[in-house]
Design a protein around this motif. Structure first.
Motif, short mmCIF file in Angstrom:
data_model
loop_
_atom_site.label_atom_id
_atom_site.label_comp_id
_atom_site.label_asym_id
_atom_site.label_seq_id
_atom_site.Cartn_x
_atom_site.Cartn_y
_atom_site.Cartn_z
N THR A 1 51.56 -30.87 26.72
CA THR A 1 51.94 -30.25 27.99
C THR A 1 51.96 -31.24 29.15
O THR A 1 51.94 -30.85 30.31
N GLY A 2 52.02 -32.51 28.83
CA GLY A 2 52.24 -33.50 29.87
C GLY A 2 50.99 -33.92 30.62
O GLY A 2 49.85 -33.59 30.25
N PHE A 3 51.25 -34.61 31.71
CA PHE A 3 50.20 -35.23 32.50
C PHE A 3 50.49 -35.01 33.98
O PHE A 3 51.62 -34.69 34.36
N ARG A 4 49.49 -35.19 34.78
CA ARG A 4 49.65 -35.13 36.23
C ARG A 4 49.31 -36.51 36.82
O ARG A 4 48.61 -37.30 36.21
N ALA A 5 49.82 -36.76 38.00
CA ALA A 5 49.57 -38.05 38.64
C ALA A 5 48.07 -38.26 38.86
O ALA A 5 47.37 -37.37 39.36
N ALA A 6 47.57 -39.43 38.45
CA ALA A 6 46.14 -39.75 38.58
C ALA A 6 45.87 -40.28 39.98
O ALA A 6 45.86 -41.49 40.21
N LEU A 7 45.66 -39.37 40.92
CA LEU A 7 45.53 -39.76 42.32
C LEU A 7 44.24 -39.25 42.98
O LEU A 7 44.13 -39.24 44.21
N ALA B 1 47.16 -36.75 24.49
CA ALA B 1 46.34 -37.93 24.76
C ALA B 1 45.30 -38.17 23.67
O ALA B 1 44.78 -39.28 23.54
N ASP B 2 44.99 -37.14 22.86
CA ASP B 2 43.99 -37.25 21.81
C ASP B 2 44.60 -37.51 20.44
O ASP B 2 43.87 -37.72 19.46
N TYR B 3 45.92 -37.48 20.35
CA TYR B 3 46.61 -37.57 19.07
C TYR B 3 46.51 -38.98 18.49
O TYR B 3 46.77 -39.96 19.17
N LYS C 1 45.22 -38.25 33.30
CA LYS C 1 45.10 -36.85 33.72
C LYS C 1 45.95 -35.93 32.83
O LYS C 1 46.98 -35.40 33.26
N PRO C 2 45.55 -35.76 31.58
CA PRO C 2 46.28 -34.81 30.72
C PRO C 2 46.17 -33.40 31.29
O PRO C 2 45.11 -32.99 31.77
#
Length: 357
Positions: A292-298, A164-166, A144-145
């Motif tokens: 810019t980070g990620f969020r919890a994949a929930l 995540a695409d780098y 979850k980018p």
């Protein structure tokens, strides 16, 4: 309620936290005949590590902790600083699954988890379902980018990508790159890209704080306690790096001294050819990299209605408050390699008590 399989515990995710939990469940399996399964959506072992960019070498990785019962130093080639971290860590995780003969099923994407009338959980995977007395969720954040929205983002004519695409700095040669984000990944990628780009601009919402002192166990406990306080109140967890600050490694220090890490405040809007600040300043850009980070994949837990009004999930340790036998590891204070392994042990200990094992 009928399902394709019935088991005592389902672990969702086979990253650091999921494998740690599986290790302690395996002890209970051998001792008390407990049945469990680990469902992982990856095509191979390695958790999120397998997706890290190739230029992230072992010599630049810090803070990695051993999985319980098998040391990373026992893996051949672990100490080769030039090897990609994705390669080394994926091999370590694969070896771990083999050594302990963990019941990992992959690739299985969990689409939904529901509570059924008898109090068990129905775990709906791709093509199969499981009924379980307890669930340990360890899905992490990589899937979850987070892409924040700024006015004009859709009009930008250059290239936009997320961490995540780098895949490496080569494609940025000759370009002016705006790197957005104040975390460790943003700094690492900025340092790499600056070596080949025509120019870079670093923007963050808050001024970066570099941690120059030693990262002691006492300091680590303070950091975890602060993140833990937020999730106990049902607030969205702040990232661990947001509390610790950026580690001032020799490489980062050199980049700062060379003028690479000159931070600008967040721009106000994006134009077809760059970014603009509130005072009218404009910077031409060929690429915007959203670190810019990620969020919890929930998302798969949505049927359980766990979210508080503020968007967080109220936790007590690894246990979701008000939902018996549901534990989250790799969330909040356990969203790090240090916290994940500890959380796996704690979640299993408490879950077994809830199950009467």
């Amino acid at each position: 309620m009928r399902a394709d399989h019935e088991t005592d515990v389902v672990v969702i995710g086979a990253g650091q936290a999921g494998l740690s939990a599986a290790h302690f469940l395996d002890r209970a399996r051998r001792r008390d005949d407990l049945d469990f399964v680990v469902l992982d959506h990856g095509k191979r072992a390695g958790g999120a590590w397998q997706y890290r960019w190739p230029t992230l070498r072992m010599g630049r990785v810090h803070g990695v902790r051993d999985l319980p019962g098998l040391r990373l130093v026992d893996l051949p080639g672990h100490d080769d600083a030039s090897r990609p971290a994705a390669e080394v860590m994926a091999a370590y995780f694969e070896r771990y699954e083999q050594v302990f003969d963990l019941p990992v099923r992959r690739p299985v994407s969990v689409r939904a988890v529901r509570r059924v009338s008898d109090g068990r959980f129905l775990v709906d995977g791709t093509g199969e379902t499981w009924l379980a007395r307890g669930v340990i969720n360890a899905t992490g954040t990589w899937d979850k980018p987070f892409w924040p929205y700024y006015p004009g983002r859709e009009t930008f004519l250059g290239r936009q990508l997320h961490t995540a695409d780098y895949t490496g700095p080569e494609s940025f040669a000759g370009a002016h790159v705006v790197v957005v984000g104040g975390g460790t990944s943003a700094v690492q990628l900025l340092v790499e890209i600056a070596e080949v780009a025509d120019g870079t601009t670093w923007v963050t919402r808050r001024p970066p704080v570099f941690h120059e002192g030693e990262f002691t166990p006492e300091y680590g406990r303070q950091v975890v306690a602060e993140v833990d306080r937020r999730v106990r109140e049902g607030k969205p967890p702040e990232s661990v790096v947001g509390v610790t600050g950026l580690t001032l490694t020799p490489e980062v220090r050199a980049a700062r001294d060379a003028g690479v890490l000159v931070r600008q405040p967040m721009f106000e809007r994006i134009t077809p050819h760059g970014v603009v600040w509130a005072d009218g300043r404009e910077q031409r850009a060929d690429v915007i990299l959203w670190a810019t980070g990620f969020r919890a994949a929930l998302d798969h837990l949505a049927p359980l209605h766990l979210r508080e009004p503020g968007g967080g999930i109220r936790m007590d340790g690894t246990r979701v408050v008000g939902v018996p036998r549901l534990h989250l590891v790799g969330y909040g204070p356990s969203a790090s390699t240090v916290g994940a392994s500890r959380a796996g042990r704690a979640a299993v200990r408490e879950l077994l008590a809830e199950l009467g094992e």
